[in-house]
Write a protein that holds these residues in place. Sequence first.
Motif, PDB file in Angstrom:
ATOM      1  N   LYS A 106      -2.385  -8.678  -1.315  1.00 25.17           N
ATOM      2  CA  LYS A 106      -2.851  -7.298  -1.203  1.00 25.17           C
ATOM      3  C   LYS A 106      -3.332  -6.753  -2.544  1.00 25.17           C
ATOM      4  CE  LYS A 106      -2.165  -7.201   3.121  1.00 25.17           C
ATOM      5  NZ  LYS A 106      -3.324  -7.242   4.039  1.00 25.17           N
ATOM      6  N   ASN A 107      -2.808  -7.296  -3.651  1.00 22.10           N
ATOM      7  CA  ASN A 107      -3.301  -6.965  -4.995  1.00 22.10           C
ATOM      8  C   ASN A 107      -3.280  -5.458  -5.263  1.00 22.10           C
ATOM      9  OD1 ASN A 107      -4.283  -7.786  -7.518  1.00 22.10           O
ATOM     10  ND2 ASN A 107      -6.416  -7.446  -6.913  1.00 22.10           N
ATOM     11  N   LYS A 108      -2.169  -4.817  -4.872  1.00 19.59           N
ATOM     12  CA  LYS A 108      -2.032  -3.376  -5.088  1.00 19.59           C
ATOM     13  C   LYS A 108      -1.384  -3.102  -6.449  1.00 19.59           C
ATOM     14  CE  LYS A 108      -3.747  -2.499  -1.075  1.00 19.59           C
ATOM     15  NZ  LYS A 108      -5.117  -1.942  -0.958  1.00 19.59           N
ATOM     16  N   LYS A 109      -1.482  -1.852  -6.895  1.00 19.42           N
ATOM     17  CA  LYS A 109      -0.937  -1.470  -8.189  1.00 19.42           C
ATOM     18  C   LYS A 109       0.546  -1.130  -8.048  1.00 19.42           C
ATOM     19  CE  LYS A 109      -5.399   0.259  -9.793  1.00 19.42           C
ATOM     20  NZ  LYS A 109      -6.179   1.451 -10.215  1.00 19.42           N
ATOM     21  N   GLU A 162       2.277   1.628  -3.495  1.00 15.97           N
ATOM     22  CA  GLU A 162       1.242   2.069  -4.438  1.00 15.97           C
ATOM     23  C   GLU A 162       0.962   3.562  -4.273  1.00 15.97           C
ATOM     24  OE1 GLU A 162      -2.939   0.210  -5.703  1.00 15.97           O
ATOM     25  OE2 GLU A 162      -3.062   1.305  -3.811  1.00 15.97           O
ATOM     26  N   ASP A 163       0.950   4.024  -3.029  1.00 18.60           N
ATOM     27  CA  ASP A 163       0.645   5.429  -2.750  1.00 18.60           C
ATOM     28  C   ASP A 163       1.863   6.332  -2.897  1.00 18.60           C
ATOM     29  OD1 ASP A 163      -1.941   4.661  -2.184  1.00 18.60           O
ATOM     30  OD2 ASP A 163      -1.662   4.634  -0.007  1.00 18.60           O
ATOM     31  N   GLN A 167       0.828  -1.209   0.000  1.00 19.69           N
ATOM     32  CA  GLN A 167       0.000   0.000   0.000  1.00 19.69           C
ATOM     33  C   GLN A 167       0.861   1.256   0.000  1.00 19.69           C
ATOM     34  OE1 GLN A 167      -3.769   0.227   0.205  1.00 19.69           O
ATOM     35  NE2 GLN A 167      -2.922   2.059  -0.741  1.00 19.69           N
TER      36      GLN A 167
END
Length: 285
Positions: free
Chosen positions: A76-79, A59-60, A56
């Motif tokens: 977590k499947n984050k970008k 990603e952020d 996270q």
Amino acid sequence: MGLTIAIQKSGRLHDDSIKLLKECGIDIANGVNKLKAEASNFPIEVYFLRDDDIPQYVEDAVADIGIVGENVVYEKNKKVEVVEKLGFGKCRLSIAVSRNEKYDEHSNYLEGKRIATTYPHIVQKYLDEKNINAEIHEISGSVEIAPGIGLAHAICDLVSSGSTLFMNGLKEVETILQSQAVLIKHKGLGAEKQQILDKLLFRFQAVKKAKNNKYILLNAPNENLAEIVSLLPGMKSPTVLPLAETGWSSVHSVLSENEFWDNIERLKAAGAQGILVVPIEKMII
């Protein structure tokens, strides 16, 4: 402008992550309970975070890059983008059932069953791919006790040696994910930070290559030199130097440890003597 990297503040990947950075010549002063530290000789700042939070943060763009287990990345499947597999923290995410259960992967055993796990996203994806309708119970810890207390028929959890499963009366029946530590990055990383990341990756790869290879030195009788050289392919070709004793040469090569052990008996049979295997600290190709 420096790079920020998130690593575990504690846990199975923390020590290996710090060790990797130090092996890359990056000096980080990590005091007790510090949440961040700056390298004194490389443009990087380290954040010490919970492993579940690292994807996270990346990603952020709070952290530019991070070291985390593949299992966490996929759960977590984050970008984020996986840019390098690091070769440590290896484990597997596996289905386990009671040792008394008869499990056949072709019998659709899990159909209608309850599965306890801390990885519901990965497990659901696996079930969907197998067209299995099962109930997932998400729990945060002590997954292994779930079958014994009647909470679930099976579990899905990380496995290294399998000893924890054995002590809880369980057996591993199917692996759904092989995992290791990976380096992830923010997808919108700017050009200046990408240049720093490229330098860091260069160091990571040099350390990884060194760990997978060994420097081999041996003495060879000249009459068998061609045969011995053929067993030591190395990066290009071995270095051959004459010894003071007539009829003998010193052969130097770099090769993977697996290749060496595969060939050791043939090297000895060909007359190689005084074989030394030396670890390599860094390896640049």
